[in-house]
Motif scaffolding. Structure first.
Motif, PDB file in Angstrom:
ATOM      1  N   THR A 124       0.744  -1.200   0.025  1.00 24.56           N
ATOM      2  CA  THR A 124      -0.031   0.039   0.040  1.00 24.56           C
ATOM      3  C   THR A 124       0.975   1.334   0.010  1.00 24.56           C
ATOM      4  O   THR A 124       1.778   1.453   0.903  1.00 24.56           O
ATOM      5  CB  THR A 124      -0.892  -0.047   1.221  1.00 24.56           C
ATOM      6  OG1 THR A 124      -0.241   0.046   2.268  1.00 24.56           O
ATOM      7  CG2 THR A 124      -1.798  -1.175   1.205  1.00 24.56           C
ATOM      8  N   GLN A 125       0.499   2.300  -0.903  1.00 23.79           N
ATOM      9  CA  GLN A 125       1.133   3.369  -1.211  1.00 23.79           C
ATOM     10  C   GLN A 125       0.905   4.742  -0.300  1.00 23.79           C
ATOM     11  O   GLN A 125       1.358   5.815  -0.534  1.00 23.79           O
ATOM     12  CB  GLN A 125       1.632   3.587  -2.590  1.00 23.79           C
ATOM     13  CG  GLN A 125       2.440   2.428  -3.180  1.00 23.79           C
ATOM     14  CD  GLN A 125       2.017   2.744  -4.770  1.00 23.79           C
ATOM     15  OE1 GLN A 125       0.995   2.377  -5.228  1.00 23.79           O
ATOM     16  NE2 GLN A 125       3.506   3.091  -5.428  1.00 23.79           N
ATOM     17  N   GLY A 126      -0.358   4.550   0.150  1.00 26.08           N
ATOM     18  CA  GLY A 126      -1.067   5.595   0.903  1.00 26.08           C
ATOM     19  C   GLY A 126      -2.169   5.100   1.454  1.00 26.08           C
ATOM     20  O   GLY A 126      -2.848   4.055   1.005  1.00 26.08           O
ATOM     21  N   GLN A 127      -2.846   6.018   2.392  1.00 26.74           N
ATOM     22  CA  GLN A 127      -4.390   5.481   2.842  1.00 26.74           C
ATOM     23  C   GLN A 127      -4.853   6.836   3.259  1.00 26.74           C
ATOM     24  O   GLN A 127      -4.371   7.848   3.659  1.00 26.74           O
ATOM     25  CB  GLN A 127      -3.880   4.848   4.216  1.00 26.74           C
ATOM     26  CG  GLN A 127      -3.402   5.502   5.308  1.00 26.74           C
ATOM     27  CD  GLN A 127      -3.592   4.632   6.560  1.00 26.74           C
ATOM     28  OE1 GLN A 127      -3.505   3.481   6.549  1.00 26.74           O
ATOM     29  NE2 GLN A 127      -3.519   5.085   7.797  1.00 26.74           N
ATOM     30  N   ILE A 128      -6.183   6.414   3.587  1.00 28.29           N
ATOM     31  CA  ILE A 128      -6.811   7.599   4.138  1.00 28.29           C
ATOM     32  C   ILE A 128      -7.793   7.161   5.065  1.00 28.29           C
ATOM     33  O   ILE A 128      -8.368   5.911   5.003  1.00 28.29           O
ATOM     34  CB  ILE A 128      -8.018   8.255   2.857  1.00 28.29           C
ATOM     35  CG1 ILE A 128      -8.528   9.398   3.717  1.00 28.29           C
ATOM     36  CG2 ILE A 128      -8.919   7.359   2.364  1.00 28.29           C
ATOM     37  CD1 ILE A 128      -9.432  10.030   2.563  1.00 28.29           C
ATOM     38  N   VAL A 157      -3.841   1.234  -2.663  1.00 29.50           N
ATOM     39  CA  VAL A 157      -4.269   2.137  -1.329  1.00 29.50           C
ATOM     40  C   VAL A 157      -5.048   1.594  -0.565  1.00 29.50           C
ATOM     41  O   VAL A 157      -5.695   0.597  -0.714  1.00 29.50           O
ATOM     42  CB  VAL A 157      -4.675   3.489  -1.803  1.00 29.50           C
ATOM     43  CG1 VAL A 157      -3.865   4.372  -2.666  1.00 29.50           C
ATOM     44  CG2 VAL A 157      -6.029   3.346  -2.569  1.00 29.50           C
ATOM     45  N   ARG A 158      -5.119   1.995   0.778  1.00 27.26           N
ATOM     46  CA  ARG A 158      -6.004   1.587   1.885  1.00 27.26           C
ATOM     47  C   ARG A 158      -6.826   2.784   2.324  1.00 27.26           C
ATOM     48  O   ARG A 158      -6.502   3.668   2.589  1.00 27.26           O
ATOM     49  CB  ARG A 158      -5.092   1.058   3.262  1.00 27.26           C
ATOM     50  CG  ARG A 158      -5.991   0.327   4.282  1.00 27.26           C
ATOM     51  CD  ARG A 158      -5.160   0.065   5.409  1.00 27.26           C
ATOM     52  NE  ARG A 158      -4.442   0.867   5.938  1.00 27.26           N
ATOM     53  CZ  ARG A 158      -3.737   0.613   7.128  1.00 27.26           C
ATOM     54  NH1 ARG A 158      -3.736  -0.624   7.934  1.00 27.26           N
ATOM     55  NH2 ARG A 158      -2.946   1.440   7.618  1.00 27.26           N
ATOM     56  N   VAL A 159      -8.041   2.220   2.344  1.00 24.23           N
ATOM     57  CA  VAL A 159      -9.143   3.180   2.676  1.00 24.23           C
ATOM     58  C   VAL A 159      -9.976   2.698   4.199  1.00 24.23           C
ATOM     59  O   VAL A 159     -10.334   1.566   4.234  1.00 24.23           O
ATOM     60  CB  VAL A 159     -10.535   3.439   1.749  1.00 24.23           C
ATOM     61  CG1 VAL A 159     -11.533   4.123   2.112  1.00 24.23           C
ATOM     62  CG2 VAL A 159      -9.742   3.855   0.274  1.00 24.23           C
ATOM     63  N   GLY A 199      -6.481  -3.836   9.467  1.00 26.30           N
ATOM     64  CA  GLY A 199      -7.753  -3.019   9.773  1.00 26.30           C
ATOM     65  C   GLY A 199      -8.677  -3.830   9.709  1.00 26.30           C
ATOM     66  O   GLY A 199      -9.667  -3.431  10.142  1.00 26.30           O
ATOM     67  N   GLY A 200      -8.608  -5.218   9.202  1.00 25.99           N
ATOM     68  CA  GLY A 200      -9.622  -6.242   9.091  1.00 25.99           C
ATOM     69  C   GLY A 200     -10.981  -5.840   8.440  1.00 25.99           C
ATOM     70  O   GLY A 200     -10.993  -5.168   7.368  1.00 25.99           O
ATOM     71  N   ALA A 201     -12.149  -5.738   8.961  1.00 24.61           N
ATOM     72  CA  ALA A 201     -13.458  -5.439   8.722  1.00 24.61           C
ATOM     73  C   ALA A 201     -13.544  -4.073   8.525  1.00 24.61           C
ATOM     74  O   ALA A 201     -14.488  -3.414   8.060  1.00 24.61           O
ATOM     75  CB  ALA A 201     -14.527  -6.034   9.312  1.00 24.61           C
ATOM     76  N   GLY A 202     -12.614  -3.094   9.127  1.00 25.03           N
ATOM     77  CA  GLY A 202     -12.636  -1.741   9.042  1.00 25.03           C
ATOM     78  C   GLY A 202     -11.956  -0.912   8.045  1.00 25.03           C
ATOM     79  O   GLY A 202     -11.816   0.205   7.988  1.00 25.03           O
ATOM     80  N   ALA A 203     -11.374  -2.003   7.067  1.00 22.63           N
ATOM     81  CA  ALA A 203     -10.715  -1.175   6.154  1.00 22.63           C
ATOM     82  C   ALA A 203     -10.679  -1.804   4.844  1.00 22.63           C
ATOM     83  O   ALA A 203     -11.320  -3.041   4.788  1.00 22.63           O
ATOM     84  CB  ALA A 203      -9.253  -1.093   6.389  1.00 22.63           C
ATOM     85  N   LEU A 204     -10.342  -1.125   3.583  1.00 24.28           N
ATOM     86  CA  LEU A 204     -10.330  -1.776   2.319  1.00 24.28           C
ATOM     87  C   LEU A 204      -8.945  -1.644   1.740  1.00 24.28           C
ATOM     88  O   LEU A 204      -8.297  -0.821   1.903  1.00 24.28           O
ATOM     89  CB  LEU A 204     -11.608  -1.211   1.310  1.00 24.28           C
ATOM     90  CG  LEU A 204     -12.892  -1.331   1.550  1.00 24.28           C
ATOM     91  CD1 LEU A 204     -13.814  -0.656   0.952  1.00 24.28           C
ATOM     92  CD2 LEU A 204     -13.460  -3.052   1.649  1.00 24.28           C
TER      93      LEU A 204
END
Length: 219
Positions: A124-128, A157-159, A199-204
Motif C-alpha cells: 500500500t502506497q497511501g491511505q485515508i 491504497v488503503r481506505v 484493519g480487518g473489517a474496518g478497512a479496504l
C-alpha cells in the motif's frame, strides 16, 4: 587683412550668440521641469501629508525564488466533479463478489487479482482514514484522496472506514457507502477487505489503475 579679420570676428560672435541661445533654452527647459516636479511634490504632500525619505540601511537586495503556481481552482473543480460523480443512490451489490468480504473487481479483472490483493502482494502506497466523518465529509475526503492518488501514480491504497461500532445502532454506515463510492470510479480496478493487521473489517485494500487520470480519462 583687416577685412578678413572683421569677418572672422563676426563669425565668432555669431557662434557665441548661438551657444548662449541654446544654453538659455536648456536652462529654461530644466527650470520648467524642476517647477513641474515641485508642483507634483506639493500636490502629493497636500494629498497624503509630509513625506520623509527612509534612511538607507545598505542592505543587499536578495532575489528569492518565487513558489511555483498552485492550481488550487483546478483541484477544487476536480473535487467537485468527483463529489457529484459519487452517488449515494448507486447500489453496488450486483457488482460485488458473493463472498463474506464483499470484494469487487472490474469486468475483465481476473480472480487472481483479488487473491493477490487479499494476500497483500501489493504494498500500500497511501491511505485515508475516514473515522469520525459524516457521510458528506467522508465522500469529499475520499474524492480528494483518489485525485491525489491518481496524480501520484499510486497503484495500491488503503481506505479505512471503520467498523461502525460508534454509529447509532452500531450499524456501519460508512462501510457500505465507501464500497458504493469506489465501485463507481473507473480507476478502481478492485478492492477487498483488509487483513487483520491492516484493519480487518474496518478497512479496504484498493487496487487503482494508474494509467487513468483523476477524472477517469485515460492519460
Amino acid at each position: 587683412m583687416k577685412v578678413n579679420s572683421l569677418d572672422g570676428l563676426a563669425a565668432v560672435q555669431r557662434v557665441l550668440r548661438e551657444r548662449r541661445r541654446r544654453a538659455e533654452e536648456e536652462a529654461a527647459r530644466r527650470a520648467a521641469e524642476e517647477a513641474a516636479r515641485r508642483r507634483e511634490h506639493e500636490l502629493f504632500e497636500r494629498s497624503v501629508g509630509p513625506v520623509v525619505r527612509l534612511r538607507s540601511r545598505n542592505l543587499a537586495e536578495i532575489v528569492r525564488p518565487r513558489p511555483l503556481p498552485h492550481p488550487r481552482q483546478r483541484e477544487l473543480d476536480e473535487a467537485e466533479v468527483m463529489r457529484v460523480a459519487l452517488s449515494d443512490e448507486f447500489d453496488p451489490e450486483s457488482l460485488m463478489e458473493t463472498d463474506d468480504q464483499l470484494s469487487y473487481r472490474q469486468s475483465g479483472i481476473g480472480d487472481d487479482v483479488l487473491k493477490k490483493l487479499r494476500r497483500g502482494v501489493w504494498v500500500t502506497q497511501g491511505q485515508i482514514d475516514l473515522h469520525g466523518l459524516n457521510r458528506d465529509a467522508a465522500r469529499e475526503a475520499l474524492a480528494g484522496f483518489l485525485i491525489d492518488a491518481g496524480k501520484r501514480g499510486w497503484r495500491c491504497v488503503r481506505v479505512v472506514h471503520g467498523k461502525g461500532l460508534g454509529s447509532p445502532g452500531r450499524q456501519p454506515v460508512l462501510k457500505g457507502k465507501v464500497r458504493s463510492w469506489l465501485v463507481q470510479r473507473q480507476e478502481v480496478l478492485a478492492f477487498t477487505q483488509a487483513r487483520g493487521p491492516d484493519g480487518g473489517a474496518g478497512a479496504l485494500i484498493v487496487l487503482l489503475d494508474s494509467s487513468r487520470s483523476p477524472d477517469g480519462r485515460l492519460r
